[in-house]
Enzyme design. Sequence first.
Site, mmCIF file in Angstrom:
data_model
loop_
_atom_site.group_PDB
_atom_site.id
_atom_site.type_symbol
_atom_site.label_atom_id
_atom_site.label_comp_id
_atom_site.label_asym_id
_atom_site.label_seq_id
_atom_site.Cartn_x
_atom_site.Cartn_y
_atom_site.Cartn_z
ATOM 1 N N GLY A 698 -3.713 24.566 50.945
ATOM 2 C CA GLY A 698 -2.907 23.346 50.906
ATOM 3 C C GLY A 698 -3.636 22.139 50.368
ATOM 4 C CB CYS A 804 22.788 27.663 29.939
ATOM 5 S SG CYS A 804 22.657 27.810 28.156
ATOM 6 C CD GLU A 805 21.265 27.028 36.079
ATOM 7 O OE1 GLU A 805 21.511 26.119 36.898
ATOM 8 O OE2 GLU A 805 21.794 28.149 36.114
#
Length: 853
Positions: A698, A804-805
């Site tokens: 992290g 295509c988004e």
Amino acid sequence: MKFGGTSVATLPRWQNIQELVASRRAEGARVLVVVSALSGITDALKHLCAQGDQGKRMEAAKAITQRHYELLEHMQLALPDTLAARLGDLARLAEEGPAAMGELAWAAKVQAHGELLSSALGASFLTHSGLPTQWLDARECLAAVALPNQNERSKLLSAMVEAKPDPALSARLGALGEVFITQGFIAREAQGRTVLLGRGGSDTSASYFGALLKALRVEIWTDVAGMFTANPRQVAGARLLQRLDYEEAQEIASTGAKVLHPRCLSPLREPRVPLLIKDTNRPELDGTVIGPEVREHAPSVKAISARKGITLVSMESVGMWQQVGFLADVFTQFKQHGLSVDLISSAETNVTVSLDPTENLLDSDAIAALASDLAKVCRVKVIAPCAAVTLVGRGMRSMLHTLSGVLAEFGQLRVHLISQSSNNLNLTFVVDENVVDELLPHLHDLLIAAGALRTDDSALFGPSWQALYGSGEALVPEAAWWRTERRQQLLALGAQATPRYVYHLPTVRHQARELKTLAAVDRLHYAVKANTHPDILRALAEEGFGFECVSPGELKAVMAAVPESAPLLFTPNFAPREDYAWALNTRATVSLDSLYPMAHWGELFRGREIVLRIDLGRGLGHHEKVRTGGSGSKFGLPVESIDAFLKLADAHGVIVRGLHAHLGSGILDEAHWGEVYSQLASLAERIGSVAFIDIGGGLGVPSHPGEARLDIAALDRVLREVKAAYPHYKLWMEPGRYLVADAGVLLARVTQQKGKGALRYLGIDTGMNSLIRPALYEAWHEIVNLTRLDEPVTGLFQIVGPICESGDVLGTDRRLPEPQEGDVMLIAQAGAYGKVMSSEYNMRDAAEEIIID
Ligand SMILES: *Cc1c(COP(=O)(O)O)cnc(C)c1O
């Protein structure tokens, strides 16, 4: 260009003005300079006005004259006629006193001399420095308008001007010359008398002139680079606001920011003249541009401000419900007492309003008198001192969902009133005055963390005040490898083929060696899910790292790439039984994070040593989707189930050798790992069989401009402190992102452009199929045009891919040079969670991976 009192008080400051004006001339612009009086002179003139005695007045005038002579001498200038005439006028006014003209008209005329003198002096200086400059009397251009409810005092000392574009004035000035200087703060009224403009007067003058001349822009030169997201004196992390529209800027100015008087903006709105705030001492800084362009598409809180000294008046009437005229009665009282109401909230039987000290001459007598009159029509309660904390941003109502953390903070305080402005630009909370100093920095942090103040939007938010004016070390980003010595190599790689991921092994090694300086850590593992390229695995094995894997596939990839001596961890989540069965036959150390495997497949683990992954009850990280602790996350065994787990483990002869926790990704606070470490260590004390503690990964790398790097030495101090208390446990870590993020870039090529409304879309030949982090985590990646790295910025672009988004956006509002089809674009910090998360969606070609060493 408007310059305030300190900017015109010394020779070096005037040289500075001369340079700035010359630079605007070089751009081909004609310049009108608006000046304040030399600092201290307006006060000296007020002091002169207050003297009843003629001798004292003349003495004061002489001191003022002397100040101007001294500056002239520094400038090595002879006394110009214009200045001599003004000084003569001032001496005469001092001698005559107010008797002939009337007190107020005389005072206005005397006080106007501060600006009359400074501008006369400035005209002479600029002309002698090679910039022929015309002196212009502002009173010939700015005419005050008569307003209703105006008394003689406000008419003369706090006048308003109506400034409409005046082509005749522009033409007249055009015929006279190129550079002009005039006075701030003064105008004339209908009878031709001199009047003053009141508070914020000089800035307002600049705006009036900007409107009259329909200027290219108005520049306010002051001692700070512009407006900030909060008062920098309260919040050092406050960010420079680079762009605002008039309404937002006005809202910020009227709710507390002192840089600009709110009055300055309204004259510029109709003629759509932009206003720029700049720092005189740091002209290279961008400053704040305030203009007519309204950005609706990315709503963000722009600023948080606080006004102290607020008085609330709460009025209660049992008879108010459906009673016609109650509000009219109440507000009549406010009007009669000359008090202006700011915020209002009402209920069936109660109206509460606030009185703002900046608009009212508030003293306890005025409030007491109001309260006693109001008491005739209702029950009155006065609550003071209060403070109004205001969030400003266009489209406030559509941002409420992002404010939950902020609202929770207010939940712990006494909130007397909440008001949401009807222009949808602000949300105000009135609280006790004594809490705001502590509250404000905290709220500012919360707004950023919640994404409500979208500081990742580099078109809007500039550097922090700290980065601009603080000590600033550690905030200057190191020059990235791709920006410097490897740029040509990358351009060549991009010219061959795109999309391509390129990984720089020296950066991986550099990061690895930095972590190896952590003396407290006994064993480092690389969390391979961040990037599984075999050359990276090998390089890290050479640096002595072990490997943390979350699937059999990852384990196999590692085992194929690195020598057998490298330690392996298997840390899956909700994996099927056969994964554990398989992994138990490798050399990997297996970890479990739920009761189920032990309860249902206990025999599988008989006699083995395992690691137990704990959920410490909270998660952390740069986005909700990367937090891996807390009840909202599927990871880890909750602390309350540890005893049940140990009982099952005992029954199957399983030994818990390690305790593990990993709370999230992208953490930049060193203290976090110290807390995890000490919590796990104290749990280990209860268990008995534990030999090592794994505090996860992290470790973040700064992704936004101005973010500070993790301080590895400080992290080591934190860890050593815990280790001193628990020396009997070995300490393990397993960072992923930290090792590889900066080492990788994604290269793509410009395909097309499109303008749509106010937005410019810049298309590149890959998108979310190669790098999903912006769509998934709202992650911010720096994006540059590598082909045109040194060219000037010309526009603001939305960087989009061919998928295509509508979520196929890699970066919003990026300031970039003018692009051309085929340019090589670089998306930085793509070494971690880039290629490994890519997909074949839309069947677009996958980005290939190239290693450079
Ligand atoms: C992903 C992961 C890591 C690494 O996280 P980074 O943010 O890349 O450092 C470490 N441990 C576990 C268990 C993980 O799932």
